[in-house]
Write an enzyme that holds these catalytic residues in place. Structure first.
Site, short mmCIF file in Angstrom:
data_model
loop_
_atom_site.label_atom_id
_atom_site.label_comp_id
_atom_site.label_asym_id
_atom_site.label_seq_id
_atom_site.Cartn_x
_atom_site.Cartn_y
_atom_site.Cartn_z
N CYS A 168 41.16 44.14 66.19
CA CYS A 168 39.73 44.13 65.86
C CYS A 168 38.84 44.64 66.99
CB CYS A 168 39.31 42.71 65.47
SG CYS A 168 40.40 41.99 64.24
N HIS A 308 30.91 39.85 68.14
CA HIS A 308 32.08 40.07 67.29
C HIS A 308 31.94 39.23 66.03
CE1 HIS A 308 36.07 41.48 66.45
NE2 HIS A 308 36.55 40.25 66.33
N GLU A 319 33.81 32.66 71.32
CA GLU A 319 32.93 33.76 71.72
C GLU A 319 31.61 33.23 72.25
OE1 GLU A 319 31.17 38.06 70.17
OE2 GLU A 319 31.80 36.59 68.67
N LYS A 340 28.83 41.44 60.70
CA LYS A 340 29.94 41.17 59.79
C LYS A 340 29.54 40.22 58.67
CE LYS A 340 33.81 41.93 63.01
NZ LYS A 340 33.07 42.17 64.28
N HIS A 345 34.60 42.25 57.63
CA HIS A 345 35.35 42.62 58.83
C HIS A 345 36.26 43.80 58.52
CE1 HIS A 345 37.26 42.64 62.56
NE2 HIS A 345 37.65 41.38 62.68
N PHE A 404 43.20 40.49 67.99
CA PHE A 404 44.50 39.83 68.08
C PHE A 404 45.27 40.42 69.26
CE2 PHE A 404 45.38 38.29 63.44
CZ PHE A 404 44.32 37.42 63.55
#
Length: 419
Positions: A168, A308, A319, A340, A345, A404
């Protein structure tokens, strides 16, 4: 020797909230969601039955034969890339007409899932009719780097060319690596961004098994809820975003309109867990701090942070800790939002689409809201922009991305000023 500067001269976007930058931006600042019931396949038995599907671009520049020889993520990439080139004042049919050296024109296009539609078709053919039924085009259309190669062939770009893959964080890494390539003198112009066509039974099932997806099937428009205390996961989406980056003097020489400047890039790894960000957010904070340091700005000079913000329990919490670690006391005042909440996403395309939103925030002096964040999680100690877009002076924006594997990337965009 004068330090090089890297500017943005073109933008192109394909998303579930619009197949152009202007359409996407209008819906972002209006708080409109593109999440809807999933139609790409039969979702019987799935706990998640919603997604951010893209209306297939018409692409009159492609023949029927060319379209048949492309995976869906290629089609989305071509649509966004052509818009970006046109926006930069370049003809997609001949972007080198102004005399740019083809070996100084590169493509860095991120992708993670590859041609999953091609994979699904050929796997079915293998099981039903045997190995002879697998297409000769299977591998060329499936592999992730085919998007950067295909765009280079299409636009005659013979310079630096590769495909970053960092889940991502891929879109942000692609833009950051393009910035570095121009900064170090490797290229004069790079088409960069990310493309993803990831809505497939296997990928939905995989994320579903990780309990990463929202299952608000009866209310899809309000499903993705970054930083909200009642969030239950993200919504998978398709998309593509591309930017034309140029060395400043190259852009000036051809009389290009300069939209914004990139002045900082940070990249780190949590080295903690294959799917979960590090709980203390320290490595993500370091990426943001490194980007600000390279840009020569203090935390207090950042006017907006494009987070994010996936809407999963741990991502948003960790985050927010990273933001506090990087910005200190200023974190309480720094406007933060996650687009998002509206775009879903789109994995490798996410960081590129968010980079486009960062440039538009500077151009329009407007910060898009975080849709569906009705009650900010009290554990997320950040200043979430919600409800309506925030209109204010925006000169410096930070785009943050996590992936990830513990990948972190941060970019600084700023208003272009003559020196």
């Amino acid at each position: 020797m004068t330090a090089k500067r890297v500017v943005i001269t073109g933008l192109g976007a394909v998303s579930c909230i619009g197949n152009s930058v202007n359409e996407m931006w209008h819906n972002l600042i209006s708080g409109h969601s593109g999440i809807a019931p999933l139609t790409a396949f039969d979702t019987t038995g799935f706990s998640c039955r919603i997604a951010g599907e893209v209306k297939t671009p018409e692409l009159p520049s492609l023949s029927t034969k060319e379209k048949r020889r492309m995976a869906r993520f290629h089609l989305l990439a071509v649509a966004a890339a052509e818009e970006a080139l046109r926006h930069a004042g370049l003809d997609p049919a001949d972007p080198l007409a102004d005399g740019t050296d083809p070996f100084r024109f590169g493509v860095i296009a991120g992708n993670s899932a590859g041609g999953v539609d091609v994979y699904d078709r050929n796997l079915l053919a293998l099981h039903e009719r045997g190995c002879g039924a697998v297409s000769a085009l299977f591998l060329p259309l499936y592999i992730v780097n085919s998007v950067s190669g295909m765009l280079a062939i299409r636009f005659h770009a013979r310079g630096v060319n590769f495909t970053p893959v960092s889940a991502c964080a891929t879109g942000c890494h692609a833009v950051g690596e393009a910035y570095k390539s121009i900064l170090c003198g490797q290229a004069d112009m790079i088409l960069t961004g990310g493309s993803e066509a990831c809505i497939s039974p296997a990928l939905i099932s995989g994320f579903q098994s990780l309990t990463a997806l929202s299952c608000r099937n009866d209310d899809p428009a309000h499903a993705n809820r970054p930083f909200d205390r009642d969030r239950d996961g993200f919504v998978l989406a398709e998309g593509a975003g591309f930017l034309v980056l140029e060395e400043l003097e190259h852009a000036r020489h051809r009389g290009a309109q300069i939209l914004a400047e990139i002045s900082g890039y940070g990249a780190t790894c949590d080295a903690y867990h294959i799917t979960s960000p590090a709980p203390d957010g320290s490595a993500d904070a370091r990426a943001m701090s490194d980007a600000m340091k390279q840009a020569g700005i203090t935390p207090e000079q950042v006017d907006y942070l494009c987070a994010h913000g996936t809407g999963t329990i741990v991502n948003d919490l960790y985050e927010s800790r990273a933001i506090n670690a990087a910005f200190g006391e200023y974190a309480a005042a720094l406007p933060v939002s996650s687009i998002k909440s509206m775009t879903g996403h789109s994995l490798s395309a996410a960081g590129a689409l968010e980079s486009i939103a960062c440039v538009m925030a500077i151009r329009e002096n407007t910060i898009p809201p975080t849709a569906n964040c009705d009650n900010v999680d009290p554990e997320c100690h950040i200043n979430v922009v919600r409800g309506q877009a925030l209109h204010r002076q925006v000169d410096h924006v930070l785009n943050n991305a996590l992936g990830f594997g513990g990948h972190n990337a941060a970019l600084i965009f700023n208003r272009y000023k003559e020196i």
